[in-house]
Every structure is written in C-alpha cells, then in structure tokens.
Motif scaffolding. Sequence first.
Motif, short mmCIF file in Angstrom:
data_model
loop_
_atom_site.label_atom_id
_atom_site.label_comp_id
_atom_site.label_asym_id
_atom_site.label_seq_id
_atom_site.Cartn_x
_atom_site.Cartn_y
_atom_site.Cartn_z
N ALA A 1 28.06 82.20 71.19
CA ALA A 1 26.74 81.55 71.20
C ALA A 1 26.42 81.01 72.60
O ALA A 1 25.28 81.13 73.07
N ALA A 2 27.40 80.44 73.28
CA ALA A 2 27.19 79.91 74.63
C ALA A 2 26.91 81.04 75.62
O ALA A 2 26.09 80.89 76.53
N LEU A 3 27.59 82.18 75.46
CA LEU A 3 27.35 83.32 76.34
C LEU A 3 25.92 83.82 76.18
O LEU A 3 25.21 84.05 77.16
N ARG A 4 25.48 83.96 74.93
CA ARG A 4 24.11 84.42 74.66
C ARG A 4 23.09 83.42 75.20
O ARG A 4 22.06 83.81 75.75
N MET A 5 23.36 82.13 75.04
CA MET A 5 22.46 81.10 75.54
C MET A 5 22.35 81.17 77.06
O MET A 5 21.25 81.15 77.62
N GLY A 6 23.50 81.28 77.74
CA GLY A 6 23.49 81.38 79.19
C GLY A 6 22.73 82.61 79.67
O GLY A 6 21.97 82.56 80.64
#
Length: 144
Positions: A64-69
């Motif tokens: 989720a953090a990778l997609r957000m970044g």
Amino acid sequence: SRFTAHRRSSAAAMRLLTHNLLVCNKKGVKNGFPLRIVPHVVTLDGTEFQPEFVKAMYQKLDWAALRMGLDQIRERASASDIFVPELPPAVTPDMLDDDNFLRTLHLVMMDLHVEEGTLVCPESGREFPVSKGIPNMLLHDDEV
C-alpha cells in the motif's frame, strides 16, 4: 520552474524502494509511516533488471505504501513525459512469475527517483528534505 522532472539522475537518488523503508522517528509519533512524498524533481534512470532481486524485495515491501508513493510522484513525472506505470491493488502469487509484472515492479522500485522534494510525517507533519537524491531524516535535539 522549480518543479521539474528529468530522464536521467545523479548517482545518489531516493528510490521508491528506499521510501518504503523510511519512517518518522520524531518523539511522540506513533504512526510515522508511510511518509508522504512532495516531489519537486523526479527522474527515471534505468538499472539492470534482476528478477530474483525484485521477488526478494517484494517480500519486504509495504504494498500500500509503495502504491501511495507511486501515486504521489505520478503527476510530477508525467508532466515531463516520464512514464509511470500502474500497480495492481494486490499481488497474486502467479504475478511473481510474470516477467512483465516483475519488470514493472523493478521500474517502480528501482528506476523512478525523487531527486529533490520533501517527505512529510503522516502524524506530525514534520518535513524531511530530499536534496540531490538523499533524504535527510535527522531530527533536531528537541525531537529526539
């Protein structure tokens, strides 16, 4: 304009893989991850594709953090014709055997860089500068 994107980067550059590991350790902060990216300069610098490395790193990622970044750098990169792929909401085991998916993940983790910008703590709003591709996560004495 101070908000630009380039196709080549310097040797030092904050990758989205790096961003995925960074956390705000300011005193009193309980939710310092993921940091919000405010990109000023985004670059694309191709690196050698190593599928086994990509598979190993996937296991350590917060998806989720990778997609957000990725979403946070998309507009800045796209403004200068740097292609930013989409990532699926979830990864299935068979995707980790798909060469096209692994190449896309490699590009996202390793080849897209934030050269200049700011990382922002989601809880405190504390800003950490990214300069010449290096995130400065040092805290002031009163923040430790």
